[in-house]
Design a protein around this motif. Structure first.
Motif, PDB file in Angstrom:
ATOM      1  N   HIS A 203       0.842  -1.204   0.000  1.00  0.00           N
ATOM      2  CA  HIS A 203       0.000   0.000   0.000  1.00  0.00           C
ATOM      3  C   HIS A 203       0.875   1.252   0.000  1.00  0.00           C
ATOM      4  O   HIS A 203       0.637   2.201  -0.761  1.00  0.00           O
ATOM      5  CB  HIS A 203      -0.916  -0.016   1.219  1.00  0.00           C
ATOM      6  N   ARG A 204       1.903   1.260   0.828  1.00  0.00           N
ATOM      7  CA  ARG A 204       2.777   2.431   0.936  1.00  0.00           C
ATOM      8  C   ARG A 204       3.505   2.709  -0.378  1.00  0.00           C
ATOM      9  O   ARG A 204       3.555   3.863  -0.838  1.00  0.00           O
ATOM     10  CB  ARG A 204       3.785   2.213   2.065  1.00  0.00           C
ATOM     11  N   LEU A 205       4.066   1.672  -1.004  1.00  0.00           N
ATOM     12  CA  LEU A 205       4.812   1.862  -2.242  1.00  0.00           C
ATOM     13  C   LEU A 205       3.890   2.232  -3.406  1.00  0.00           C
ATOM     14  O   LEU A 205       4.233   3.081  -4.236  1.00  0.00           O
ATOM     15  CB  LEU A 205       5.586   0.594  -2.576  1.00  0.00           C
ATOM     16  N   LEU A 206       2.729   1.605  -3.465  1.00  0.00           N
ATOM     17  CA  LEU A 206       1.787   1.924  -4.539  1.00  0.00           C
ATOM     18  C   LEU A 206       1.264   3.353  -4.387  1.00  0.00           C
ATOM     19  O   LEU A 206       1.070   4.067  -5.378  1.00  0.00           O
ATOM     20  CB  LEU A 206       0.632   0.916  -4.532  1.00  0.00           C
ATOM     21  N   THR A 207       1.061   3.779  -3.146  1.00  0.00           N
ATOM     22  CA  THR A 207       0.650   5.164  -2.899  1.00  0.00           C
ATOM     23  C   THR A 207       1.718   6.132  -3.364  1.00  0.00           C
ATOM     24  O   THR A 207       1.423   7.155  -4.016  1.00  0.00           O
ATOM     25  CB  THR A 207       0.372   5.376  -1.403  1.00  0.00           C
ATOM     26  N   ALA A 236      -0.774  11.555  -0.158  1.00  0.00           N
ATOM     27  CA  ALA A 236      -0.959  10.159   0.238  1.00  0.00           C
ATOM     28  C   ALA A 236      -2.296   9.874   0.908  1.00  0.00           C
ATOM     29  O   ALA A 236      -3.023   8.962   0.481  1.00  0.00           O
ATOM     30  CB  ALA A 236       0.201   9.697   1.117  1.00  0.00           C
ATOM     31  N   PRO A 237      -2.684  10.606   1.965  1.00  0.00           N
ATOM     32  CA  PRO A 237      -3.962  10.277   2.601  1.00  0.00           C
ATOM     33  C   PRO A 237      -5.167  10.541   1.709  1.00  0.00           C
ATOM     34  O   PRO A 237      -6.215   9.933   1.886  1.00  0.00           O
ATOM     35  CB  PRO A 237      -3.985  11.172   3.848  1.00  0.00           C
ATOM     36  N   ARG A 238      -5.007  11.408   0.720  1.00  0.00           N
ATOM     37  CA  ARG A 238      -6.119  11.766  -0.143  1.00  0.00           C
ATOM     38  C   ARG A 238      -6.346  10.749  -1.259  1.00  0.00           C
ATOM     39  O   ARG A 238      -7.408  10.733  -1.873  1.00  0.00           O
ATOM     40  CB  ARG A 238      -5.888  13.164  -0.723  1.00  0.00           C
ATOM     41  N   VAL A 239      -5.339   9.923  -1.533  1.00  0.00           N
ATOM     42  CA  VAL A 239      -5.511   8.901  -2.569  1.00  0.00           C
ATOM     43  C   VAL A 239      -5.539   7.500  -1.968  1.00  0.00           C
ATOM     44  O   VAL A 239      -5.524   6.509  -2.706  1.00  0.00           O
ATOM     45  CB  VAL A 239      -4.401   9.004  -3.644  1.00  0.00           C
ATOM     46  N   SER A 240      -5.598   7.412  -0.647  1.00  0.00           N
ATOM     47  CA  SER A 240      -5.581   6.115   0.017  1.00  0.00           C
ATOM     48  C   SER A 240      -6.716   5.216  -0.456  1.00  0.00           C
ATOM     49  O   SER A 240      -6.527   4.013  -0.678  1.00  0.00           O
ATOM     50  CB  SER A 240      -5.650   6.291   1.533  1.00  0.00           C
ATOM     51  N   LYS A 241      -7.901   5.776  -0.635  1.00  0.00           N
ATOM     52  CA  LYS A 241      -9.051   4.983  -1.090  1.00  0.00           C
ATOM     53  C   LYS A 241      -8.818   4.450  -2.505  1.00  0.00           C
ATOM     54  O   LYS A 241      -9.191   3.312  -2.826  1.00  0.00           O
ATOM     55  CB  LYS A 241     -10.314   5.842  -1.051  1.00  0.00           C
ATOM     56  N   ILE A 242      -8.198   5.255  -3.360  1.00  0.00           N
ATOM     57  CA  ILE A 242      -7.895   4.789  -4.716  1.00  0.00           C
ATOM     58  C   ILE A 242      -6.921   3.620  -4.658  1.00  0.00           C
ATOM     59  O   ILE A 242      -7.079   2.617  -5.368  1.00  0.00           O
ATOM     60  CB  ILE A 242      -7.310   5.937  -5.567  1.00  0.00           C
ATOM     61  N   VAL A 243      -5.909   3.725  -3.803  1.00  0.00           N
ATOM     62  CA  VAL A 243      -4.937   2.644  -3.670  1.00  0.00           C
ATOM     63  C   VAL A 243      -5.606   1.390  -3.109  1.00  0.00           C
ATOM     64  O   VAL A 243      -5.318   0.269  -3.541  1.00  0.00           O
ATOM     65  CB  VAL A 243      -3.743   3.082  -2.801  1.00  0.00           C
ATOM     66  N   ASP A 244      -6.519   1.565  -2.162  1.00  0.00           N
ATOM     67  CA  ASP A 244      -7.305   0.421  -1.673  1.00  0.00           C
ATOM     68  C   ASP A 244      -7.994  -0.283  -2.839  1.00  0.00           C
ATOM     69  O   ASP A 244      -7.981  -1.525  -2.946  1.00  0.00           O
ATOM     70  CB  ASP A 244      -8.378   0.883  -0.680  1.00  0.00           C
ATOM     71  N   ASP A 245      -8.615   0.502  -3.726  1.00  0.00           N
ATOM     72  CA  ASP A 245      -9.333  -0.069  -4.868  1.00  0.00           C
ATOM     73  C   ASP A 245      -8.378  -0.769  -5.834  1.00  0.00           C
ATOM     74  O   ASP A 245      -8.717  -1.832  -6.384  1.00  0.00           O
ATOM     75  CB  ASP A 245     -10.104   1.029  -5.606  1.00  0.00           C
ATOM     76  N   LEU A 246      -7.207  -0.179  -6.060  1.00  0.00           N
ATOM     77  CA  LEU A 246      -6.229  -0.804  -6.940  1.00  0.00           C
ATOM     78  C   LEU A 246      -5.802  -2.174  -6.397  1.00  0.00           C
ATOM     79  O   LEU A 246      -5.722  -3.162  -7.146  1.00  0.00           O
ATOM     80  CB  LEU A 246      -5.001   0.093  -7.092  1.00  0.00           C
ATOM     81  N   ILE A 247      -5.534  -2.245  -5.097  1.00  0.00           N
ATOM     82  CA  ILE A 247      -5.097  -3.514  -4.507  1.00  0.00           C
ATOM     83  C   ILE A 247      -6.226  -4.537  -4.557  1.00  0.00           C
ATOM     84  O   ILE A 247      -5.990  -5.721  -4.847  1.00  0.00           O
ATOM     85  CB  ILE A 247      -4.599  -3.295  -3.069  1.00  0.00           C
ATOM     86  N   ARG A 248      -7.458  -4.094  -4.297  1.00  0.00           N
ATOM     87  CA  ARG A 248      -8.583  -5.037  -4.384  1.00  0.00           C
ATOM     88  C   ARG A 248      -8.708  -5.571  -5.809  1.00  0.00           C
ATOM     89  O   ARG A 248      -9.006  -6.760  -5.997  1.00  0.00           O
ATOM     90  CB  ARG A 248      -9.877  -4.358  -3.929  1.00  0.00           C
ATOM     91  N   TRP A 249      -8.500  -4.698  -6.802  1.00  0.00           N
ATOM     92  CA  TRP A 249      -8.568  -5.158  -8.183  1.00  0.00           C
ATOM     93  C   TRP A 249      -7.447  -6.170  -8.449  1.00  0.00           C
ATOM     94  O   TRP A 249      -7.689  -7.219  -9.069  1.00  0.00           O
ATOM     95  CB  TRP A 249      -8.429  -3.982  -9.148  1.00  0.00           C
ATOM     96  N   ILE A 250      -6.237  -5.880  -8.003  1.00  0.00           N
ATOM     97  CA  ILE A 250      -5.112  -6.779  -8.202  1.00  0.00           C
ATOM     98  C   ILE A 250      -5.410  -8.162  -7.604  1.00  0.00           C
ATOM     99  O   ILE A 250      -5.059  -9.189  -8.187  1.00  0.00           O
ATOM    100  CB  ILE A 250      -3.837  -6.173  -7.573  1.00  0.00           C
ATOM    101  N   GLU A 251      -6.071  -8.181  -6.465  1.00  0.00           N
ATOM    102  CA  GLU A 251      -6.397  -9.446  -5.802  1.00  0.00           C
ATOM    103  C   GLU A 251      -7.651 -10.114  -6.366  1.00  0.00           C
ATOM    104  O   GLU A 251      -8.019 -11.218  -5.934  1.00  0.00           O
ATOM    105  CB  GLU A 251      -6.601  -9.211  -4.308  1.00  0.00           C
TER     106      GLU A 251
END
Length: 256
Positions: A203-207, A236-251
């Protein structure tokens, strides 16, 4: 909002002026403060407030650069206005990242075991081992962010999908950097995956990668290379939800 050096200087001196006013009013003494000011100074009683000596030291730290202003102000930067270049850049990068994933990546478990291959000049054979796809994602992102691999998000997705980790170089330092990173982060090539939070490695690196892509999408006049790190921390905190969505898509747990 991307802060220029002039913005930083303006903010710093405004804070110093406010601190000096605080001193002049005698608010270093808790008994001299209005109740609302005392509540602010103590975070509602959770902290011990600074006395005059502490306030003076803080002013000096700000004046002489011993305290980085980005740490003081990053949580108070305004949200981007609707239609602002920053908001538009975030939306464009979000669309771009999901389009790359949809074209180039097959969603699935990050526990899957994949290859880690190193082809190096001077060695008769390549070095190969295996690790999890989660570790591969983290290595490839770390490589473009902090190891000067000269790749972009497309290459990270392509390599992680088709190779796991594949490095073709003429320098053994590339191998040592990879394993030093894996050892420091996980101590293994197959780290246990629990939940993804802003503090976890992927999450940190993708952010960070997402924020840097946004930074370079902004008009050049709104970018300040010296402030890129501060920009990443701000966003970073403002795009955290987008990164959450990216990781969910990856999984394979959601779609864009």
């Amino acid at each position: 909002m991307t802060m220029t050096a002039a913005d930083i200087d303006q903010i710093k001196h405004t804070i110093i002026a406010a601190l000096r006013t605080y001193q002049q009013e005698g608010y270093g003494d808790p008994d001299q403060r209005p109740r609302d000011i005392h509540d602010l100074a103590t975070n509602g009683g959770d902290q011990i407030s600074m006395d005059d000596e502490g306030i003076e030291e803080l002013c000096q730290m700000l004046n002489f650069g011993d305290l980085e202003i980005k740490e003081v102000v990053k949580d108070f930067l305004p949200e981007p206005a609707l239609g602002s270049p920053l908001e538009e850049a975030v939306a464009e990068i979000r669309t771009e990242y999901f389009e790359i994933l949809e074209r180039e990546y097959t969603p699935g478990s990050l526990d899957e075991i994949v290859g880690f291959e190193f082809q190096l000049d001077g060695l008769p054979e390549g070095l190969t081992t295996r690790g999890s796809r989660y570790a591969a994602w983290c290595v490839n992102l770390q490589g473009i962010l902090h190891m000067d691999w000269g790749l972009g998000f497309y290459e990270v997705v392509d390599f992680t999908q088709n190779h796991g980790v594949y490095i073709e170089q003429n320098d053994l330092n590339f191998v040592s950097e990879v394993f030093e990173f894996l050892n420091n982060e996980f101590g293994t090539l197959t780290p246990e995956i629990t939940e993804h939070t802003p503090e976890t490695t992927l999450h940190r690196l993708l952010t960070e990668q997402f924020a840097i892509s946004v930074y370079y999408k902004l008009p050049e006049s709104q970018r300040d290379p010296v402030q890129r790190e501060a920009f990443v921390e701000m966003l970073a905190p403002r795009v955290s939800k987008i990164v959450d969505d990216l990781i969910r898509w990856i999984e394979g747990k959601s779609t864009s």
